[in-house]
Design an enzyme around this catalytic site. Sequence first.
Site, PDB file in Angstrom:
ATOM      1  CB  CYS A 226      -0.846   0.036   1.263  1.00  0.00           C
ATOM      2  SG  CYS A 226      -1.805  -1.461   1.506  1.00  0.00           S
TER       3      CYS A 226
ATOM      4  NE  ARG B 218       4.234   1.728  -1.495  1.00  0.00           N
ATOM      5  CZ  ARG B 218       5.373   1.104  -1.266  1.00  0.00           C
ATOM      6  NH1 ARG B 218       6.416   1.355  -2.007  1.00  0.00           N
ATOM      7  NH2 ARG B 218       5.488   0.231  -0.279  1.00  0.00           N
TER       8      ARG B 218
ATOM      9  CD1 TRP C 150      -3.224  -4.394  -5.162  1.00  0.00           C
ATOM     10  CD2 TRP C 150      -2.349  -5.807  -3.672  1.00  0.00           C
ATOM     11  NE1 TRP C 150      -3.105  -5.618  -5.762  1.00  0.00           N
ATOM     12  CE2 TRP C 150      -2.573  -6.503  -4.876  1.00  0.00           C
ATOM     13  CE3 TRP C 150      -1.803  -6.506  -2.594  1.00  0.00           C
ATOM     14  CZ2 TRP C 150      -2.273  -7.845  -5.039  1.00  0.00           C
ATOM     15  CZ3 TRP C 150      -1.505  -7.853  -2.746  1.00  0.00           C
ATOM     16  CH2 TRP C 150      -1.734  -8.503  -3.966  1.00  0.00           C
TER      17      TRP C 150
ATOM     18  CG  ASN D 294       3.288  -0.462   3.003  1.00  0.00           C
ATOM     19  OD1 ASN D 294       4.452  -0.196   2.729  1.00  0.00           O
ATOM     20  ND2 ASN D 294       2.649  -1.393   2.355  1.00  0.00           N
ATOM     21  N   GLY D 295       1.819  -2.976   4.589  1.00  0.00           N
ATOM     22  CA  GLY D 295       2.423  -4.262   4.943  1.00  0.00           C
ATOM     23  C   GLY D 295       1.441  -5.151   5.680  1.00  0.00           C
TER      24      GLY D 295
ATOM     25  CD  GLU E   8       8.371  -9.928 -19.289  1.00  0.00           C
ATOM     26  OE1 GLU E   8       8.181 -10.839 -18.468  1.00  0.00           O
ATOM     27  OE2 GLU E   8       8.065  -8.746 -19.066  1.00  0.00           O
TER      28      GLU E   8
ATOM     29  CE  LYS F 201       4.978  -7.081 -18.771  1.00  0.00           C
ATOM     30  NZ  LYS F 201       6.150  -7.465 -18.090  1.00  0.00           N
TER      31      LYS F 201
ATOM     32  CD  GLU G 237       2.115  -7.952 -16.369  1.00  0.00           C
ATOM     33  OE1 GLU G 237       2.010  -7.966 -15.153  1.00  0.00           O
ATOM     34  OE2 GLU G 237       3.203  -7.822 -16.948  1.00  0.00           O
TER      35      GLU G 237
ATOM     36  CG  HIS H 291       6.652 -33.327 -26.887  1.00  0.00           C
ATOM     37  ND1 HIS H 291       6.830 -34.625 -27.324  1.00  0.00           N
ATOM     38  CD2 HIS H 291       7.765 -32.641 -27.272  1.00  0.00           C
ATOM     39  CE1 HIS H 291       8.014 -34.724 -27.921  1.00  0.00           C
ATOM     40  NE2 HIS H 291       8.587 -33.530 -27.905  1.00  0.00           N
TER      41      HIS H 291
ATOM     42  CE  LYS I 291       6.573  -1.230 -11.251  1.00  0.00           C
ATOM     43  NZ  LYS I 291       6.589  -1.905 -12.553  1.00  0.00           N
TER      44      LYS I 291
HETATM   45  C1  F6R Z   1       5.027  -8.262 -14.421  1.00  0.00           C
HETATM   46  C2  F6R Z   1       5.536  -7.846 -13.128  1.00  0.00           C
HETATM   47  C3  F6R Z   1       5.632  -8.868 -12.058  1.00  0.00           C
HETATM   48  C4  F6R Z   1       6.926  -8.664 -11.272  1.00  0.00           C
HETATM   49  C5  F6R Z   1       6.962  -9.591 -10.056  1.00  0.00           C
HETATM   50  C6  F6R Z   1       8.256  -9.471  -9.294  1.00  0.00           C
HETATM   51  O1  F6R Z   1       5.035  -7.210 -15.319  1.00  0.00           O
HETATM   52  O2  F6R Z   1       5.850  -6.719 -12.933  1.00  0.00           O
HETATM   53  O3  F6R Z   1       5.558 -10.161 -12.558  1.00  0.00           O
HETATM   54  O4  F6R Z   1       8.002  -8.917 -12.108  1.00  0.00           O
HETATM   55  O5  F6R Z   1       5.892  -9.264  -9.201  1.00  0.00           O
HETATM   56  O6  F6R Z   1       8.475  -8.163  -8.885  1.00  0.00           O
HETATM   57  P1  F6R Z   1       9.890  -7.656  -8.423  1.00  0.00           P
HETATM   58  O7  F6R Z   1      10.771  -7.598  -9.592  1.00  0.00           O
HETATM   59  O8  F6R Z   1       9.631  -6.317  -7.814  1.00  0.00           O
HETATM   60  O9  F6R Z   1      10.384  -8.649  -7.420  1.00  0.00           O
END
Ligand code: F6R
Length: 625
Positions: free
Chosen positions: A2, A27, A89, A115-116, A498, A502, A505, A521, A620
């Site tokens: 948060c 956040r 969040w 937060n946390g 990757e 993208k 998500e 397979h 994030k």
């Molecule tokens: C995808 C994304 C997440 C992060 C994952 C790890 O676009 O951003 O999959 O890569 O949550 O986050 P970090 O790198 O902060 O440990």
Amino acid sequence: MCGIIGYTGSREPREVLMAGLQRLEYRGYDSAGIAVQSSVGADVIRSVGNLAALREAVGLAVGAETDSAAGAVGIAELPSSTGIGHTRWATHGRVTEANAHPHCDDQETIQVVVNGIIENFATLKNELVAGGSAFSSETDAEVVAHMVAAVYDGDLVDAVRTANRRLEGHFAFVAMTANQPGLLVGARHECPLVIGVGEGECFVASAVPAFLDYTRLVVGIEDGEVVAMRPEGIEITGLDGETIDRQPTEVDWDVETAEKGGFESFMLKEIHEQADAIAETVADRTVRADGVDLGDLGSIDDQLLREISRIVIVACGTSYHSGLIARYAIETWARVPVEVELASEYRYRTPVVGKNDLVIGITQSGETRDTLAAMRCARDAGATVLALTNIMGSQAEREADGCLFTRAGLEIGVAATKTFSSQVAALFLLAIRLAELRGSLEEKQLSDLVAAMKHLPHLVDQTVAATEETAMEIGRRYAKAGFFLYIGRHAGLPIALEGALKLKEIAYVPTDAYAAGEMKHGPIALLDEATPVVCVATDSAVLEKIVSNVMEVRARGAVVIAVETEGSTALEGIAEERIAVPATDPIIGALLAVIPLQLLAYSIASELGLNVDQPRNLAKTVTVE
Ligand code: F6R
């Protein structure tokens, strides 16, 4: 996961709090709230949804105060304007107004933003309820308000310190009470909390950009410390109440970096910033033509890098994909065996790891719970731990034996783009350094790789410019497809993974990503004429193999969107859609292929009218398991 903000000074507190929350929205953004002190208590406004909803509620409340003696008169009578704010969040408790912060005790004496996670909240809550406290939310955070209130006898600093001793978990919080107007008190344990010092005012937040519009003088708070903030200054005290003298440092971040800079979204801006981010990450490390200098890696010295017998990479999500690419570079160039592990799995195995292993935790935020836990697990077993992160002062940095930083700047879009490519660039540098120290490459090979890394930012720029229009166009054309399959081989495989992540998500389109050789397979059964298959087919020793795999796809009638190296004719007449990236070393070149895949996902999400910067259900910084 948060964002928290607090302010005490003479400005209109709602404006400061709302502006701060705006910068912290990355956040967490499922609900938000603010509380502003008045002589009769605190005016609390909370709402479900992103900040627009809170802004509207605050606007209405401010307007309504013209007729409401309590709010307007109460605030005007106070010597300073003091308030706290929060963007949430959800972890404990659903997304409801009652669960949004700020929270207070049942007498409404203490207001807090947290937060946390308070891991022992259930025990504490039971105790408090048994003692007569009534809770009004399902959150773990509310116990903090009750705990502080339970020991408050006129000194908020003491009450916070006492309550803090009982809290377990990883958290940061800020408390205030109308009984001590103008005072904010904060504490933290493994979650960020920074103070901004202005003239006759103080700010506190989860991250510096929250108050960067007002001050650049910043003070960091350490675990266990308690900070009292008043308009006239701050006082930091340690666990036992001893005063800690810490001077503010001036940050040179530009507020511009936290804004969209003319792009329609942060994500698009950040895709365009990748060349700069890589240039920053690579710059001073590739000064020598014949090798790489990584700078200060703490206790991880050259001797250790020469002697390690294995590298284990732990990470989550996109950072895990960086690790997968790094494996190709490290094994090919430095001949060190590499294992890449999902941190959330690794931490619950009984991994065989020890003193000859270098464990690399990759986390752009530096706060990802599972990655930190996996790093700890390896360190406890005697391994040396290196953190690769974008955030100075993050938990990952604090807990590792050494830290290698990416320098991607602030990434606001929830989907990682520039932090990903910077991570890969930093890992390529590490691979080259290892090769240099271990003598696994000829001088010419080494200097070619260094030259390729120096040139990489330029190639990234070129790739964005050359592929943006085509990738966007293809995205618009296939936006309605219900499923995309991504395939690749060798270093192109993590890029396929990757690219698929993208699209999932930000556009919520189901995807799968597979090693192209594995198609037959199982996954090939998914294909029909309606399935776009995105294929990473940049130059590599296995390009011919990929061409065969693409033929298999074509035979099932699926549409092929290929990312290939400029000048390649391997997929001519085979792939319907072709996007070319510049030529370079094959492993480094695979990284370039991620750019059109980011743009493709972006284009599809935009075409579907989605909020690319804040995809649903994601945040994030993932500080929960
Ligand atoms: C995808 C994304 C997440 C992060 C994952 C790890 O676009 O951003 O999959 O890569 O949550 O986050 P970090 O790198 O902060 O440990």
